[in-house]
Motif scaffolding. Structure first.
Motif, PDB file in Angstrom:
ATOM      1  N   ASN A 107      45.837  35.321  75.853  1.00 23.73           N
ATOM      2  CA  ASN A 107      46.102  36.704  76.134  1.00 23.73           C
ATOM      3  C   ASN A 107      46.184  37.479  74.809  1.00 23.73           C
ATOM      4  N   MET A 108      45.185  38.360  74.559  1.00 23.41           N
ATOM      5  CA  MET A 108      45.113  39.089  73.284  1.00 23.41           C
ATOM      6  C   MET A 108      46.342  39.963  73.082  1.00 23.41           C
ATOM      7  N   GLN A 109      46.762  40.643  74.176  1.00 25.38           N
ATOM      8  CA  GLN A 109      47.926  41.515  74.060  1.00 25.38           C
ATOM      9  C   GLN A 109      49.141  40.690  73.644  1.00 25.38           C
ATOM     10  N   THR A 121      47.467  35.590  63.089  1.00 24.70           N
ATOM     11  CA  THR A 121      46.606  35.109  64.164  1.00 24.70           C
ATOM     12  C   THR A 121      45.425  34.367  63.558  1.00 24.70           C
ATOM     13  N   ALA A 122      45.114  33.236  64.184  1.00 23.30           N
ATOM     14  CA  ALA A 122      43.935  32.478  63.771  1.00 23.30           C
ATOM     15  C   ALA A 122      42.957  32.487  64.929  1.00 23.30           C
ATOM     16  N   LEU A 130      43.796  41.446  61.818  1.00 20.57           N
ATOM     17  CA  LEU A 130      42.757  40.723  62.551  1.00 20.57           C
ATOM     18  C   LEU A 130      42.354  41.485  63.815  1.00 20.57           C
ATOM     19  N   PHE A 131      43.319  42.109  64.443  1.00 25.48           N
ATOM     20  CA  PHE A 131      42.974  42.803  65.682  1.00 25.48           C
ATOM     21  C   PHE A 131      42.345  44.168  65.416  1.00 25.48           C
ATOM     22  N   GLN A 132      42.806  44.842  64.348  1.00 26.12           N
ATOM     23  CA  GLN A 132      42.293  46.190  64.132  1.00 26.12           C
ATOM     24  C   GLN A 132      41.015  46.209  63.289  1.00 26.12           C
ATOM     25  N   THR A 133      40.967  45.351  62.242  1.00 23.02           N
ATOM     26  CA  THR A 133      39.759  45.342  61.416  1.00 23.02           C
ATOM     27  C   THR A 133      39.240  43.930  61.248  1.00 23.02           C
ATOM     28  N   PRO A 134      38.758  43.331  62.318  1.00 25.71           N
ATOM     29  CA  PRO A 134      38.217  41.974  62.187  1.00 25.71           C
ATOM     30  C   PRO A 134      37.036  41.974  61.230  1.00 25.71           C
ATOM     31  N   TYR A 143      35.325  38.961  70.335  1.00 18.12           N
ATOM     32  CA  TYR A 143      36.327  38.268  71.151  1.00 18.12           C
ATOM     33  C   TYR A 143      37.548  39.149  71.364  1.00 18.12           C
ATOM     34  N   VAL A 144      38.106  39.762  70.305  1.00 17.63           N
ATOM     35  CA  VAL A 144      39.344  40.523  70.472  1.00 17.63           C
ATOM     36  C   VAL A 144      39.107  41.799  71.264  1.00 17.63           C
ATOM     37  N   THR A 145      37.874  42.277  71.288  1.00 20.69           N
ATOM     38  CA  THR A 145      37.624  43.460  72.108  1.00 20.69           C
ATOM     39  C   THR A 145      37.208  43.060  73.511  1.00 20.69           C
TER      40      THR A 145
END
Lengths: 672, 283
Positions: free
Chosen positions: B237-239, B248-249, B265-269, B277-279
């Motif tokens: 679950n990304m959230q 996060t890895a 990692l979530f904002q600027t992969p 993946y995160v989007t």
């Protein structure tokens, strides 16, 4: 359109077109099974319960003028097509056949006189007659007086039996022990310098050996290899010192023997003195008892005799166990007799080749052997199943083993019996009694070579334990060598050599222990299979949780896997107990007997007499039904014994099911 | 191409397809001295199938690190390698090493049982033992041989309080743990895992079988215990990853792909695969 037709034609010819027929067939099959089971149980319960109900006695006047007193048993038709009735007429000691078919054409009249008396006796079966005048005084006692006489007789009989089975039996046992002690002393003299071990040192050596094994195992775990070698060498040294200890010099031995025999002879005289005293008392009691006789006359006027060979002496009061007036009883009285017969049946010893009396020793034997087999089979089966599931590498070998175990369940039980007789009774039991057979006993030198080899194998196994395969082979070699050492030891003469020389085997013949072990072997597959299934059903996630907490494999097994598998273990135990309790064929060869003189458990040390023969319900049913001298007389006992066996098995099952239910509810949730 | 260059499309996939070695994109981690667990070129095979490819990562001490990635990417395998639970699976083979407090976990002399006492684990599906609540919590102490009633009681209460379960079960400690609700059972498992005061707490998708309310409680709980324990959590679950974790890895195809502070990692992969993946474009 055409595809619709295809579908509809399929639906009329395919399996679905059978409609409710399969369901009907299943219902029919179930009904047949249910009727058979309920019918069988109902028949056993009805017949078993009715056996002890006091039935009325008919007096039959025949056309030839004779009269017969008898209990109608059942009706039939004779060769001429006449209806006939089977009467139980008893009075075997008067030369009568106790059962007689009487056809209707012979009978003049039939009545049920209320003064008919039915006696149940210690010997010669039942007697049917009437109270008769005393030939000396000419008076006829009243029924109440007669019953009082019988009560007094029973009192005297209890006293006599108590003396015979209690004090006198004890003195007899003491005499036997004394005689064996003398024989043992003689044997030691005859052996001379031979350092044959008595049983006590042998037990100590055995214990020391086991301790040494345990110690070497511990050091194995703690990686101290040198300690293993030291323990092995030390163990051998201790063994050698113990086995080769110098015996007494010959003169000393003779002296010792003489002193021993003399003191034993004194003891013997003292015991014999007590025996004579007790015996005199017994004779006095029995003489007094003979003075009290009762007069009961058969239908032809003959008085009931003391025995078939002593017809001139009347029946003794103490010979009668129960007297009833079957035609003059209220329903309440009948229930009383019914209850007292059941009580006698449950707590008394059998009489008259088992066809009368009770089956108390049979119940005790059955329960004892079943409990013993459970005590043996459950740990063995559970450990084996645990190894198969939790430790062993799942592969071809384990698959083969599993198939073999499943097939063991299909081997005819008599095969187990014969194996038990050959292996347990003769091989193992013979070894325990008299030590290894002369043909296999090794010379001392050879024995020590094997002993040193055995110790070296164990020590090398310790050294090479990182090379798993080699170490395993060495362990196996060492273990085999230990077996060989025991089986061929020149130092062991058996625990019961004296009795054996007397021609009396102790463990070397069939008995309770070997019967239990044989039945344990027989029921082992049941326990292994059900335990294995239960272990496999314990969720892997629970094991992982346990390992995740840092538990070792054994902790995981003992705290999580085994408790989780407990209901399955209980199921296996129930099945094993039920199977063991109901088994007959193997017991016939390994320990069950028609009549056991002593119970296998007694309230004196060692409490369980594992070498004794015992009686068993299943074998008892066979014996009553097919081996008894008068199968007609045994008929009732067959039904009641069958009923009892079923009740016993059902009770054990219910108890186990209750236990299993409790365990299960613990696993599922709720309070503890 | 260099690691600092802007992300080219599907660099991992290309490398895998061409059979080239691939270095993970790692940034923003604390000093080595602040890391408790150091995974060093760790590979793992289930029989012939390779599940992990030379994974190297450092786990910061006292923080929450999330392992994310599509199904079958090896994150659970990596997690179960930390307490060597994979040893129980037949045919597992490993290469490389892991260091816990600079001590190897895969050296031959390692006592696996002692290791598992230092690394607690919470599983995907709650797995309380069929025992009382009390016995469940003190299980790690029981197997360590602790018998003193006082100590056991104290640890039980402390662990249950830490797992935010004490108020709900304090009056029925002797009842079966199987009578608790799913969320309570999972918190009980957390209490059991922290009863032995582990250095690292492994969580394998601890909320995947729970409803949203129970999930929220567990997440709250993770944030609460974060300072005291190092938490390594696998999640789908990304959230959840963004809510509870500090780092996060992202793992993909058995490889560690990108590893850094959660917000970055979530904002600027930095890699295309991570971004996709995160989007939520795959996985």
């Amino acid at each position: 359109m055409s595809s619709d037709a295809a579908i509809s034609s399929r639906s009329t010819t395919g399996p679905r077109s059978l409609g409710v027929l399969p369901q009907w067939m299943m219902a029919f099959a179930l009904s047949v099974c249910a009727i058979m089971i309920v019918g069988l149980l109902g028949l056993i319960v009805a017949q078993g319960a009715a056996s002890f109900w006091p039935k009325p006695v008919d007096e039959i006047t025949l056309h030839d003028g004779g009269t017969v007193l008898g209990i109608p048993i059942r009706s039939g038709v004779n060769f001429d097509g006449d209806p006939q009735t089977l009467y139980r007429i008893g009075n075997r000691d008067l030369g009568q056949i106790p059962f007689r078919w009487i056809s209707e054409s012979e009978i003049e009249s039939r009545s049920r006189p209320s003064d008919v008396v039915l006696l149940e006796r210690r010997e010669w079966g039942i007697f049917i007659g009437r109270l008769a005048p005393d030939p000396e005084t000419g008076e006829t006692t009243t029924w109440e007086g007669f019953a009082g006489d019988l009560d007094d007789g029973a009192q005297r009989r209890r006293e006599i039996d108590g003396l015979r089975g209690g004090a006198l039996a004890r003195v007899n046992r003491e005499l036997t022990v004394n005689r064996q002690q003398i024989a043992e002393a003689d044997l030691r003299l005859a052996d001379g310098q031979r350092s044959g071990l008595g049983s006590a040192p042998w037990v100590i050596i055995l214990g020391a050996g086991l301790l040494a094994c345990g110690a070497s195992f511990l050091s194995f775990a703690r990686r101290a290899r040198l300690r293993g070698a030291l323990v092995a060498a030390g163990g051998l040294l201790v063994l050698w010192t113990a086995l080769e200890r110098p015996g007494l010099a010959e003169s000393e031995l003779v002296e010792w023997h003489q002193a021993r025999v003399e003191s034993l002879a004194d003891e013997q005289r003292e015991i014999e003195q007590r025996f004579v005293t007790l015996n005199e008392r017994l004779v006095t009691l029995e003489d007094a008892d003979r003075q009290h006789r009762v007069s009961v006359a058969a239908s032809d006027g003959t008085l009931a005799p003391e025995s078939q060979s002593a017809t001139d002496r009347r029946l003794m009061a103490s010979q009668v166990i129960r007297a009833i007036r079957p035609n003059a009883m209220s329903l309440w009285d009948r229930f009383g007799v019914f209850g007292s017969r059941w009580a006698e049946y449950l707590i008394d010893d059998p009489r008259e080749a088992n066809t009368e009396g009770g089956i108390f020793p049979v119940i005790v034997g059955t329960v004892t052997v079943t409990l013993l087999l459970t005590v043996v089979v459950v740990p063995l089966g559970v450990l084996a199943a645990l190894y198969i599931r939790e430790y062993a590498k799942q592969g071809v070998l384990i698959s083969v083993l599993r198939v073999a175990i499943n097939n063991l369940a299909g081997v005819p039980s008599i095969v187990y019996g014969i194996f038990g007789l050959g292996f347990f009774c003769y091989a193992v039991g013979g070894y325990i009694d008299g030590g290894p057979d002369a043909s296999v006993t090794m010379g001392k030198a050879a024995w020590w070579i094997v002993a040193i080899g055995c110790a070296s194998a164990f020590v090398s196994a310790l050294l090479f334990r990182s090379k798993v395969r080699a170490a395993g082979v060495l362990w196996a070699l060492g273990a085999t060598a230990v077996l060989v050492l025991f089986a061929t030891s020149p130092y062991f003469d058996g625990f019961f050599r004296v009795k054996l020389l007397d021609g009396e085997p102790t463990f070397g013949s069939s008995g309770l222990l070997w019967a239990s072990l044989t039945l344990a072997l027989l029921t082992l597959p049941v326990v292994i299979v059900s335990t294995e299934e239960a272990i496999a059903a314990v969720p892997q996630s629970l094991r992982e949780a346990s390992y995740g907490c840092g538990a070792s494999r054994w902790q995981t097994i003992s705290r999580v896997v085994l408790p989780g598998a407990m209901p399955g273990v209980m199921t296996g135990t129930i099945l094993a107990m039920a199977r063991g309790a109901g088994e007959v064929a193997p017991l016939m060869v390994v320990g069950a007997v028609k009549l056991a003189p002593e119970l296998p458990i007694e309230p004196r040390a060692p409490f369980v007499f594992a070498d004794r023969s015992f009686m068993h319900l299943g074998f008892h049913i066979f014996d009553l039904g097919f081996q008894s001298p008068d199968s007609e007389a045994a008929r009732g006992m067959v039904w009641t014994t069958t009923l009892l066996l079923i009740v016993l098995v059902v009770t054990m099952n219910l108890a186990a099911i209750y236990l299993r239910g409790r365990l299960r509810s613990r696993l599922v949730g709720g309070h503890f | 191409m260099t690691t600092n260059a802007p992300a080219t499309p599907h660099r991992v996939l290309d490398a895998v397809n061409e059979g080239k070695p691939f270095g993970a994109e790692t940034y923003g981690l604390p000093d080595v001295t602040d890391c408790i667990l150091d995974v060093d070129r760790f590979s793992l095979w289930y029989g012939a199938a390779q599940a992990l490819y030379e994974v190297s990562m450092r786990v910061p001490k006292g923080r929450v690190t999330a392992l994310v990635g599509p199904s079958g990417c090896g994150k659970s395998t990596l997690l179960r390698s930390v307490n060597r639970l994979n040893d129980l699976v037949a045919g597992v083979r490993t290469e490389g090493d892991m260091l816990l407090n600079a001590r190897s976990l895969y050296a031959p002399s390692v006592d696996v049982i002692a290791l598992r006492k230092r690394v607690g684990m919470v599983f995907q599906k709650s797995n309380p033992f069929p025992m009382s609540i009390f016995e469940n919590v003190v299980y790690p102490l029981r197997i360590a041989g602790e018998r003193r009633r006082g100590v056991l009681k104290e640890v039980c209460e402390r662990s249950l309080r830490s797992a935010a379960l004490w108020d709900e079960v304090s009056d029925r400690l002797s009842e079966s743990a199987l009578g608790l609700s799913g969320g309570q059972q999972q918190r009980l498992c957390i209490a059991r895992a922290i009863a032995a005061e582990p250095e690292v707490l492994l969580m394998d998708e601890p909320c995947s079988a729970l409803d949203p309310i129970a999930t929220a409680r567990i997440e709250e709980l993770i944030s609460e215990i974060a300072g005291r324990y190092t938490v390594l959590i696998v999640t789908h679950n990304m959230q959840q990853a963004s809510r509870v974790s500090d780092f996060t890895a992202f793992m993909y195809l058995g490889r560690l792909v990108e590893y850094g502070p959660t917000a970055d990692l979530f904002q600027t992969p930095r890699l295309t695969e991570t971004e996709e993946y995160v989007t939520g474009r795959f996985g």
